[in-house]
Write a protein that holds these residues in place. Sequence first.
Motif, PDB file in Angstrom:
ATOM      1  N   TYR A 149      -5.161  -0.112   2.543  1.00 53.21           N
ATOM      2  CA  TYR A 149      -5.636   1.272   2.605  1.00 53.21           C
ATOM      3  C   TYR A 149      -4.743   2.105   3.523  1.00 53.21           C
ATOM      4  O   TYR A 149      -4.353   3.223   3.182  1.00 53.21           O
ATOM      5  CB  TYR A 149      -7.084   1.317   3.084  1.00 53.21           C
ATOM      6  N   TYR A 155      -2.594   5.340   2.201  1.00 55.88           N
ATOM      7  CA  TYR A 155      -2.805   6.647   2.819  1.00 55.88           C
ATOM      8  C   TYR A 155      -1.472   7.240   3.282  1.00 55.88           C
ATOM      9  O   TYR A 155      -1.144   8.387   2.980  1.00 55.88           O
ATOM     10  CB  TYR A 155      -3.772   6.466   3.982  1.00 55.88           C
ATOM     11  N   LYS A 170      -7.974  -3.593   4.742  1.00 56.37           N
ATOM     12  CA  LYS A 170      -7.752  -2.419   5.581  1.00 56.37           C
ATOM     13  C   LYS A 170      -6.274  -2.015   5.630  1.00 56.37           C
ATOM     14  O   LYS A 170      -5.941  -0.833   5.601  1.00 56.37           O
ATOM     15  CB  LYS A 170      -8.269  -2.722   6.991  1.00 56.37           C
ATOM     16  N   THR A 172     -11.643  -0.357   0.215  1.00 56.69           N
ATOM     17  CA  THR A 172     -11.295  -1.331   1.254  1.00 56.69           C
ATOM     18  C   THR A 172     -12.524  -1.784   2.027  1.00 56.69           C
ATOM     19  O   THR A 172     -12.589  -2.927   2.466  1.00 56.69           O
ATOM     20  CB  THR A 172     -10.247  -0.776   2.247  1.00 56.69           C
ATOM     21  N   GLY A 180       0.813  -1.223   0.000  1.00 61.73           N
ATOM     22  CA  GLY A 180       0.000   0.000   0.000  1.00 61.73           C
ATOM     23  C   GLY A 180       0.838   1.262   0.000  1.00 61.73           C
ATOM     24  O   GLY A 180       0.568   2.198  -0.753  1.00 61.73           O
ATOM     25  N   GLY A 238      -9.923   5.145  -1.665  1.00 63.75           N
ATOM     26  CA  GLY A 238      -9.229   4.029  -1.029  1.00 63.75           C
ATOM     27  C   GLY A 238     -10.037   3.429   0.107  1.00 63.75           C
ATOM     28  O   GLY A 238     -10.137   2.203   0.244  1.00 63.75           O
ATOM     29  N   LYS A 239     -10.641   4.288   0.904  1.00 61.44           N
ATOM     30  CA  LYS A 239     -11.454   3.810   2.033  1.00 61.44           C
ATOM     31  C   LYS A 239     -12.675   3.048   1.532  1.00 61.44           C
ATOM     32  O   LYS A 239     -13.008   1.971   2.045  1.00 61.44           O
ATOM     33  CB  LYS A 239     -11.873   4.993   2.902  1.00 61.44           C
TER      34      LYS A 239
END
Length: 198
Positions: free
Chosen positions: A130, A134, A127, A121, A32, A117-118
Amino acid sequence: MKGKTHLIVGLAAGVTIALYREIESISLVILGTSIGSLMPDIDHPKSKINQKLLQHKNKSYKILFYTLIGLGLLYIYSLNNNSLFLLSGTITILIGVSKHRGFTHSLLGIFLFIKLGKDLTLEFGYKELYLGFYIGYLFHLIADLFTKGGIELLYPFSENFSFPLSIKTGGTIENIVSFILLIYSFYSILKYFNFIIF
């Protein structure tokens, strides 16, 4: 900063975060942060990501490519009313029409990419991916704030923001920082898996 520097900064951030999480999530967090650390430069026709996506590495082709994909995603949204397609289509069009260090390097870009992204996920359940994305995205912007050109933090307004202390892109300081962060990352991973005892 250069793409490899952003990738190394993302790797270092990912390793730091992942070492304090369950062992199963380490690869997802690092993946990620790696993706997130490169994503803001998708607005540049010659970025690492666009080297793979664009057949022609110029501004006009970038605008055409991303605008057509964005319109396609908005059309899919009109058929099924899934907000993921609305958000992805909007982001994709903005990537196409904005200049380098514009939309993707702004507060608006952060908000929309993090929201996407949230939502993804929540839909698919990754999770840790994500979280890494971030962090990688934010560290990319922080790194670019150390360059003379800065970033358009308040896009669509064109004023550039940068820290008073700047680093020349591809210069000695950037290379030293990259080398130190790369050594730190490998050392931390090896130590975590008990390959190093000091």
